[in-house]
Design a protein around this motif. Sequence first.
Motif, PDB file in Angstrom:
ATOM      1  N   ALA A 234       0.825  -1.210   0.000  1.00 41.98           N
ATOM      2  CA  ALA A 234       0.000   0.000   0.000  1.00 41.98           C
ATOM      3  C   ALA A 234       0.852   1.251   0.000  1.00 41.98           C
ATOM      4  O   ALA A 234       2.055   1.233   0.331  1.00 41.98           O
ATOM      5  N   ALA A 235       0.197   2.360  -0.385  1.00 45.24           N
ATOM      6  CA  ALA A 235       0.776   3.692  -0.303  1.00 45.24           C
ATOM      7  C   ALA A 235      -0.068   4.525   0.648  1.00 45.24           C
ATOM      8  O   ALA A 235      -1.285   4.326   0.748  1.00 45.24           O
ATOM      9  N   ALA A 236       0.585   5.475   1.351  1.00 43.70           N
ATOM     10  CA  ALA A 236      -0.108   6.307   2.338  1.00 43.70           C
ATOM     11  C   ALA A 236      -0.060   7.767   1.905  1.00 43.70           C
ATOM     12  O   ALA A 236       1.020   8.309   1.622  1.00 43.70           O
ATOM     13  N   TYR A 237      -1.238   8.399   1.857  1.00 41.02           N
ATOM     14  CA  TYR A 237      -1.371   9.793   1.460  1.00 41.02           C
ATOM     15  C   TYR A 237      -1.937  10.583   2.631  1.00 41.02           C
ATOM     16  O   TYR A 237      -2.926  10.178   3.255  1.00 41.02           O
ATOM     17  N   GLU A 238      -1.324  11.716   2.933  1.00 42.35           N
ATOM     18  CA  GLU A 238      -1.741  12.528   4.077  1.00 42.35           C
ATOM     19  C   GLU A 238      -2.877  13.484   3.714  1.00 42.35           C
ATOM     20  O   GLU A 238      -3.712  13.799   4.559  1.00 42.35           O
ATOM     21  N   TRP A 239      -2.896  13.964   2.502  1.00 39.64           N
ATOM     22  CA  TRP A 239      -3.966  14.857   2.039  1.00 39.64           C
ATOM     23  C   TRP A 239      -3.921  14.975   0.513  1.00 39.64           C
ATOM     24  O   TRP A 239      -2.942  14.578  -0.123  1.00 39.64           O
ATOM     25  N   PHE A 240      -4.996  15.554  -0.037  1.00 45.05           N
ATOM     26  CA  PHE A 240      -5.081  15.811  -1.474  1.00 45.05           C
ATOM     27  C   PHE A 240      -5.798  17.147  -1.660  1.00 45.05           C
ATOM     28  O   PHE A 240      -6.829  17.403  -1.012  1.00 45.05           O
ATOM     29  N   ARG A 241      -5.270  17.983  -2.554  1.00 47.15           N
ATOM     30  CA  ARG A 241      -5.883  19.283  -2.821  1.00 47.15           C
ATOM     31  C   ARG A 241      -5.910  19.549  -4.319  1.00 47.15           C
ATOM     32  O   ARG A 241      -4.962  19.209  -5.037  1.00 47.15           O
ATOM     33  N   LEU A 242      -7.010  20.158  -4.763  1.00 45.34           N
ATOM     34  CA  LEU A 242      -7.191  20.489  -6.177  1.00 45.34           C
ATOM     35  C   LEU A 242      -7.741  21.912  -6.247  1.00 45.34           C
ATOM     36  O   LEU A 242      -8.837  22.183  -5.768  1.00 45.34           O
ATOM     37  N   VAL A 243      -6.958  22.808  -6.826  1.00 51.20           N
ATOM     38  CA  VAL A 243      -7.309  24.224  -6.884  1.00 51.20           C
ATOM     39  C   VAL A 243      -7.434  24.650  -8.338  1.00 51.20           C
ATOM     40  O   VAL A 243      -6.519  24.414  -9.138  1.00 51.20           O
ATOM     41  N   HIS A 244      -8.569  25.291  -8.680  1.00 50.92           N
ATOM     42  CA  HIS A 244      -8.808  25.769 -10.043  1.00 50.92           C
ATOM     43  C   HIS A 244      -8.647  27.287 -10.092  1.00 50.92           C
ATOM     44  O   HIS A 244      -8.899  27.982  -9.112  1.00 50.92           O
TER      45      HIS A 244
END
Length: 522
Positions: A512-522
């Motif tokens: 597995a891979a671990a991601y702390e957060w995800f953000r998408l800004v337009h």
Amino acid sequence: MTFSCNRNQSTGSQSDAPAAVASSQAVTYKNPVMPGDYADPSVVRVGNDYWATATSSEWAPLYPILHSKNLVDWETVGHVFPNKLPDWAEAHFWAPEITYDNGKYYIYYTAKKKGGNLCVGVASATKATGPYTDLGPLVCQEVGSIDGFPIRDEKGELYLIWKEDANSVGKPTPLWGQRMNEERTALTGEKFELFRNEKGTWEGGLVEGPALIKRNGYYYMFYAGDACCGRACTYGVGVARAKDLRGPWEKYAGNPIMKKNEAWTCPGHGTVVSDGKGRDYFLYHAYSANTTVYPGRQGLLDEITWGTDGWPKFQNSSPSLTAEAPHRTNAKDVVDVQDEFTGGNLAQTWQWFVAQPAPKYSVQPSQGGRLLLQASPEKVGSVLSKRTMEGDYTATTAINQKQLGTGVAAGLAAIGDPQNAIGISVQNGEISLWSVKENKETVHSKVAAPQGNLLQFKLTASKGDQLQFAWSANGTTWTPLNEGKPINGDFLPPWDRGVRVGLTAKGPAGAAAAYEWFRLVH
């Protein structure tokens, strides 16, 4: 996480809303009301609630259920098939039509039958959010059957209207009608043709997407004509009417009643809904003329006006840029996404490939917010993605290197489908910039990954297809991986879909891979 759809304001400024309803106190909205890839939208009003759905195509979970109180602010609150595909179907999950009848919600949808062609199926539920029970396919013609729409005639008898997908073999496309049993499990009696496309007219190679209403003694059918999708699309909206469901049907001499303008192109395939106060609205899709195919076919809303001749019209015969809202709205001028993975469950707007098993993941709020995504050995790997909503955007994520499974490449990518993607990933202490085009993988560059727990990735898109990637150990100083030269992603969007952006985990199953957060800004 929800998105606010989209961009309304209380203003006295000039708009392209009809003069008869514009006022200095008007609450206005800007199209799109469903930014991102929400093709073939359908809507129904039940009491004071509006419920909508849209095409999923090859992205799961299938058929989003969206809710609104005002036709402008939409929130995804569920899916028709959240966990698995219908037992009989395997691909091409298009054109769902949501209706409400005698205490039940019905979703009439298109899908490719296993080992066969396109069919119209139906699912039902007692609540708009489900759970839905699939009732199976209703009609499967040799060249395909799509775009089912139910209606009751003046006697209260239930019918299904649909399109025979004959344009797939270069033939005209009839719109058919046939009686349907109340259980929605079978069609009965003989089918009859309503009308078909006329070559040499604006309809071109097809008519499709029928949406019917009854008004002043007539059945009115709003329908789409010509090429729906991709850069060469030519879609428009027409209308026809008849005193009897079986015809004869009269097409409006002024068709198409909606066509492209400087902001929106290829408008079509929608449904009509009343606001309960005597005003009718059309929820449909179109491509942004500025960003073309990259965000996909987005959901637009426009009021229908009725002329003294009894025919419907749209202001300026094209999509509005700004118009008076049906109701007071709450949306803000923002379509950004921020997911800290602290809620215990993923937001309803995350998606994955229909063609692959649903990815296994877990959300760990007790760790301060973390997503664990199990890897897949497929070319792009396991994918959890979000719709993009404009051509210019920036996506960022933080990967926990200490939680990275052995042999796993954890990354951030712009994704068209399982055979086409461009991304950045970290694996075995190296950061890679890679692409998969027509299932062929290319590694463009590699650098050593920095020491430390968190590694941040950034993807910056311009005009939909100019992609730049960078990494950072602290979120402040960014190192470009493609040296300021954008990678061309014009090959990414399939013919009927927009580009997604999201998280990838490629490697041995179970790691597995671990991601702390995800953000998408337009």
